[in-house]
Design an enzyme around this catalytic site. Structure first.
Site, short mmCIF file in Angstrom:
data_model
loop_
_atom_site.label_atom_id
_atom_site.label_comp_id
_atom_site.label_asym_id
_atom_site.label_seq_id
_atom_site.Cartn_x
_atom_site.Cartn_y
_atom_site.Cartn_z
N SER A 101 -0.83 -10.11 -6.15
CA SER A 101 -0.37 -11.16 -5.23
C SER A 101 0.02 -12.38 -6.03
O SER A 101 -0.55 -12.64 -7.10
CB SER A 101 -1.50 -11.53 -4.27
OG SER A 101 -1.14 -12.69 -3.53
N TYR A 131 -9.79 -14.56 -2.08
CA TYR A 131 -8.67 -13.62 -2.13
C TYR A 131 -7.96 -13.72 -3.49
O TYR A 131 -7.70 -12.71 -4.15
CB TYR A 131 -7.70 -13.92 -0.98
CG TYR A 131 -6.46 -13.07 -0.99
CD1 TYR A 131 -6.51 -11.73 -0.63
CD2 TYR A 131 -5.23 -13.60 -1.36
CE1 TYR A 131 -5.37 -10.93 -0.65
CE2 TYR A 131 -4.08 -12.82 -1.38
CZ TYR A 131 -4.16 -11.48 -1.02
OH TYR A 131 -3.04 -10.71 -1.04
P1 NDP Z 1 -1.32 -4.62 5.96
O1 NDP Z 1 -2.54 -5.10 6.65
O2 NDP Z 1 -0.15 -4.26 6.77
O3 NDP Z 1 -1.67 -3.40 5.01
C1 NDP Z 1 -2.92 -3.27 4.40
C2 NDP Z 1 -3.18 -1.79 4.24
O4 NDP Z 1 -4.39 -1.62 3.53
C3 NDP Z 1 -3.31 -1.08 5.58
O5 NDP Z 1 -2.65 0.14 5.50
C4 NDP Z 1 -4.82 -0.86 5.71
O6 NDP Z 1 -5.02 0.33 6.44
C5 NDP Z 1 -5.20 -0.69 4.25
N1 NDP Z 1 -6.59 -0.94 3.95
C6 NDP Z 1 -7.30 -2.09 4.07
N2 NDP Z 1 -8.57 -1.89 3.68
C7 NDP Z 1 -8.66 -0.59 3.30
C8 NDP Z 1 -9.71 0.22 2.80
N3 NDP Z 1 -10.95 -0.26 2.61
N4 NDP Z 1 -9.45 1.50 2.52
C9 NDP Z 1 -8.22 2.02 2.71
N5 NDP Z 1 -7.18 1.31 3.18
C10 NDP Z 1 -7.41 0.03 3.47
O7 NDP Z 1 -0.96 -5.79 4.91
P2 NDP Z 1 0.07 -5.81 3.71
O8 NDP Z 1 1.01 -4.69 3.76
O9 NDP Z 1 0.59 -7.18 3.66
O10 NDP Z 1 -0.90 -5.64 2.45
C11 NDP Z 1 -0.71 -4.67 1.44
C12 NDP Z 1 -1.11 -5.25 0.10
O11 NDP Z 1 -0.21 -6.30 -0.23
C13 NDP Z 1 -2.52 -5.85 0.09
O12 NDP Z 1 -3.15 -5.52 -1.12
C14 NDP Z 1 -2.23 -7.35 0.13
O13 NDP Z 1 -3.27 -8.11 -0.46
C15 NDP Z 1 -0.94 -7.41 -0.68
N6 NDP Z 1 -0.18 -8.63 -0.48
C16 NDP Z 1 0.37 -8.93 0.74
C17 NDP Z 1 1.08 -10.11 0.90
C18 NDP Z 1 1.67 -10.50 2.21
O14 NDP Z 1 2.13 -11.67 2.34
N7 NDP Z 1 1.74 -9.64 3.20
C19 NDP Z 1 1.28 -11.04 -0.22
C20 NDP Z 1 0.66 -10.61 -1.44
C21 NDP Z 1 -0.02 -9.44 -1.56
P3 NDP Z 1 -6.28 0.71 7.33
O15 NDP Z 1 -6.71 -0.54 8.05
O16 NDP Z 1 -5.70 1.76 8.23
O17 NDP Z 1 -7.29 1.24 6.37
#
Ligand code: NDP
Length: 245
Positions: A142, A155
């Site tokens: 990030s 975070y």
């Molecule tokens: P989403 O919430 O759409 O996606 C997060 C994903 O992670 C979901 O598919 C969720 O699925 C999964 N997840 C969360 N916890 C777990 C777990 N313990 N085990 C397995 N799967 C898990 O958000 P984003 O797409 O934005 O996030 C994706 C990545 O991008 C993250 O690492 C986030 O920190 C990073 N990011 C996002 C930014 C943004 O602005 N959106 C900016 C910078 C980084 P489920 O709940 O079904 O398990």
């Protein structure tokens, strides 16, 4: 093997946002996918959409905080496709809040998901990559690891750990493996504003709706890192909306 066509790619956090967009992007380019997340219904929607469009994808219910689940993800790749070329460690939670609110369960979840989860992925995939004498880790960090803003310290700390672990892994991985950090800025996903303090979440959603990039911007950065020839390691990509400071 260079390019994306035919590569076996496992993606964590593939049920929504950046992970789901990356799955779509790679499937359209001929990758064979093993997709992991906790929400089975949302994961199945992604798998079904890809399969209906002629792509190849298998879903596995995975909680990245559990070591055995990551092993199941990589074992599924080996059972279904006979190999694993790339592990995209993308699962994450952005439950931000000021320290004074003492949301310690959220702190624990971010440490467990981003740090333990990443290590569980390394533990499961590294032996496979070593046996194959090829493989690629793509870790989603990030921009919070580059600019710390309140109330994102926990975070940001966990994403800084992702950056450090990725660089250390790259240095130890030798000539057969590739290790990539992809660091997104504000991206329009449902994860922004999910959990954490209601005030911080509302502010994040407002900012997301004003400036965020589509998740396809990150999916194509991940695709770029994967499609390079074997000897070319894209070590780090930072992608921000132009208006993000
Ligand atoms: P989403 O919430 O759409 O996606 C997060 C994903 O992670 C979901 O598919 C969720 O699925 C999964 N997840 C969360 N916890 C777990 C777990 N313990 N085990 C397995 N799967 C898990 O958000 P984003 O797409 O934005 O996030 C994706 C990545 O991008 C993250 O690492 C986030 O920190 C990073 N990011 C996002 C930014 C943004 O602005 N959106 C900016 C910078 C980084 P489920 O709940 O079904 O398990």
């Amino acid at each position: 093997m260079s390019g994306i066509e035919g590569k076996v790619v496992a993606i964590t956090g593939a049920s929504s946002g950046i992970g789901a967009a990356t799955a779509t992007h790679l499937a359209e380019r001929g990758a064979r996918l093993v997709l992991g997340a906790r929400r089975e219904d949302r994961l199945n929607e992604v798998v079904d959409r890809i399969t209906e469009q002629g792509g190849s994808a298998v879903g596995v219910v995975v909680d990245v905080t559990r070591r055995d689940d990551l092993k199941r993800l990589t074992d599924t790749a080996l059972d279904h496709f006979g190999r694993l070329d790339v592990l995209v460690s993308n699962a994450g939670t952005m439950a931000i809040s000021p320290f004074d609110e003492l949301r310690q369960d959220d702190w624990d979840a971010m440490v467990a998901t981003h740090i333990t989860g990443l290590l569980n992925g390394i533990g499961a995939a590294l032996p496979v990559f070593r046996r194959q004498r090829s493989g690629q880790f793509v870790n989603v960090g990030s921009t919070a690891a580059y600019v710390v803003k309140p109330p994102q310290a926990v975070y940001a700390a966990t994403k800084t750990a992702v950056k450090v672990l990725t660089e250390g892994l790259r240095q130890e991985s030798g000539p057969d493996l590739r290790v990539t950090l992809v660091s997104p800025g504000f991206t329009h996903t449902e994860g922004v504003g999910k959990g954490g303090s209601p005030e911080a979440a509302a502010a994040a959603v407002r900012q997301r709706d004003e400036i965020a990039m589509p998740p396809s911007a990150i999916a194509s950065a991940i695709g770029y890192a994967i499609e390079q020839p074997d000897g070319v390691d894209v070590s780090e990509i930072v992608v921000r909306p132009t208006v993000q400071a």
